[in-house]
Enzyme design. Sequence first.
Site, mmCIF file in Angstrom:
data_model
loop_
_atom_site.group_PDB
_atom_site.id
_atom_site.type_symbol
_atom_site.label_atom_id
_atom_site.label_comp_id
_atom_site.label_asym_id
_atom_site.label_seq_id
_atom_site.Cartn_x
_atom_site.Cartn_y
_atom_site.Cartn_z
ATOM 1 N N LYS A 16 -11.320 -3.546 -4.318
ATOM 2 C CA LYS A 16 -12.099 -2.332 -4.547
ATOM 3 C C LYS A 16 -11.214 -1.163 -4.944
ATOM 4 O O LYS A 16 -11.701 -0.163 -5.441
ATOM 5 C CB LYS A 16 -12.965 -1.992 -3.333
ATOM 6 C CG LYS A 16 -12.294 -2.002 -1.991
ATOM 7 C CD LYS A 16 -13.365 -1.944 -0.879
ATOM 8 C CE LYS A 16 -12.839 -2.498 0.432
ATOM 9 N NZ LYS A 16 -13.874 -2.832 1.377
ATOM 10 N N LYS A 27 -5.237 -9.821 -6.925
ATOM 11 C CA LYS A 27 -6.427 -9.965 -6.087
ATOM 12 C C LYS A 27 -7.560 -9.069 -6.606
ATOM 13 O O LYS A 27 -7.301 -7.947 -7.023
ATOM 14 C CB LYS A 27 -6.053 -9.550 -4.653
ATOM 15 C CG LYS A 27 -7.106 -9.819 -3.621
ATOM 16 C CD LYS A 27 -6.667 -9.326 -2.243
ATOM 17 C CE LYS A 27 -6.925 -7.843 -2.074
ATOM 18 N NZ LYS A 27 -6.932 -7.380 -0.686
ATOM 19 N N LYS A 67 0.816 -1.212 0.000
ATOM 20 C CA LYS A 67 0.000 0.000 0.000
ATOM 21 C C LYS A 67 0.847 1.259 0.000
ATOM 22 O O LYS A 67 0.477 2.261 -0.608
ATOM 23 C CB LYS A 67 -0.933 0.014 1.217
ATOM 24 C CG LYS A 67 -2.142 -0.877 1.066
ATOM 25 C CD LYS A 67 -3.232 -0.433 2.027
ATOM 26 C CE LYS A 67 -4.462 -1.316 1.931
ATOM 27 N NZ LYS A 67 -5.464 -0.972 2.943
HETATM 28 P P1 AMP Z 1 -11.166 -5.263 3.005
HETATM 29 O O1 AMP Z 1 -12.138 -4.920 1.942
HETATM 30 O O2 AMP Z 1 -9.745 -5.147 2.568
HETATM 31 O O3 AMP Z 1 -11.457 -4.591 4.312
HETATM 32 O O4 AMP Z 1 -11.360 -6.831 3.258
HETATM 33 C C1 AMP Z 1 -12.426 -7.328 4.033
HETATM 34 C C2 AMP Z 1 -12.441 -8.837 4.026
HETATM 35 O O5 AMP Z 1 -12.646 -9.324 2.698
HETATM 36 C C3 AMP Z 1 -11.136 -9.477 4.518
HETATM 37 O O6 AMP Z 1 -11.448 -10.645 5.252
HETATM 38 C C4 AMP Z 1 -10.422 -9.818 3.241
HETATM 39 O O7 AMP Z 1 -9.522 -10.881 3.410
HETATM 40 C C5 AMP Z 1 -11.591 -10.212 2.351
HETATM 41 N N1 AMP Z 1 -11.271 -10.006 0.941
HETATM 42 C C6 AMP Z 1 -10.990 -8.829 0.321
HETATM 43 N N2 AMP Z 1 -10.728 -9.032 -0.986
HETATM 44 C C7 AMP Z 1 -10.839 -10.367 -1.185
HETATM 45 C C8 AMP Z 1 -10.696 -11.212 -2.343
HETATM 46 N N3 AMP Z 1 -10.367 -10.721 -3.519
HETATM 47 N N4 AMP Z 1 -10.886 -12.542 -2.181
HETATM 48 C C9 AMP Z 1 -11.215 -13.060 -0.977
HETATM 49 N N5 AMP Z 1 -11.374 -12.317 0.139
HETATM 50 C C10 AMP Z 1 -11.188 -10.997 0.031
#
Ligand code: AMP
Length: 343
Positions: free
Chosen positions: A207, A204, A121
């Site tokens: 968003k 990955k 990041k």
């Molecule tokens: P975040 O949006 O980064 O706060 O992620 C929230 C949750 O979603 C966390 O448990 C991440 O590990 C999961 N997550 C985010 N992106 C992915 C993805 N591409 N595949 C699987 N899990 C994800």
Amino acid sequence: MSDPQPAHFPQRIFSGIQPSGGLTLGNYLGAIKRFVAAQEAGVETIYCLVDLHAITVWQDPAKLRHATRELAAGYLAAGIDPARSILFNQSQVPAHAELAWIFNCVARMGWLRRMTQFKDKAGKNAEEASVGLFAYPNLMAADILVYHATHVPVGEDQKQHLELARDIAIKFNHDYGVDFFPVVEPVIEGAATRGMSLRDGTKKMSKSDPSDQSRINLTDDADAIAAKIRKARTDPEPLPESVAGLDGRAEARNLVNIYAALADIAPDDVIAQYGGQGFGAFKPALAELAVEKLSPLNAEMRRLMQDPAEIDRLLGTGAVRAREIAQPILERTLEIMGMIRSV
Ligand code: AMP
Ligand code: TRP
């Protein structure tokens, strides 16, 4: 979830998602869908909208407010029941930030320097990154440990942060000669713990990816979902006859995993059904399944977003319940460390 914890730490699940933009199919399959499954299994579940994590990078206030409500709507639409799970936003429970400060003093610089998410990041501009972005995993450890949570369902990308939370619990317990914080278990399970970009099977689904075509957003309508799947990058070969045949075919594997996670079946079952068929047949089937599963969710999110005051009220109620658990654990932590508690 079979790892035994010491008897004085009953099973309690905690997880969080940042309100830093829209929800993706990756968040849904890797996190929220599994949060709902844990709730349905009857375990105590606490789910957080981690707004204090979101501000480790710049957030426009109006957008943060909107994204927080939209994330809450996503949790609710997916099946999180505020009567059975505690659902709240982090900044309404001050104990998270207070325990994070303590963990800033427990964790070592070297531990945080190893965090790959910070490196990703912050990029080449680490000197310009916020101090919060660097200390982010300490706040995450505090989120979990301030509830004495034992199990944390997350996607694959959070594994290293959870190892740090374990190290913090172990060091605190050791330094103060107590058995106070549980050593948490990451729960990284299911076919889609790492949902990949639709444009590049090695990245990955995120968003923050500049290309909207790379992800399915939970706010996408049926046409957008179908179009993104139709245009998803693939190779020219038909689907293999066994899962092993997906090796070296990142994009094909990703679509199979997404299908499996949406349908609640194993990737083997997807291959049993579609092995030997080309993407000309598989993509429309996947699009149909995705639309079938996501459309009701999408409609329910829209409905909930029409009443933001009700969302705020639910988050407030959740925060009251969260504070009831967190505050005594914070108080006890401070006492263990030798802080005077006179009120
Ligand atoms: P975040 O949006 O980064 O706060 O992620 C929230 C949750 O979603 C966390 O448990 C991440 O590990 C999961 N997550 C985010 N992106 C992915 C993805 N591409 N595949 C699987 N899990 C994800
Ligand atoms: N860091 C997590 C992510 O970006 C979000 C998060 C914050 C979290 N606190 C947490 C996840 C506690 C699980 C438990 O995905």
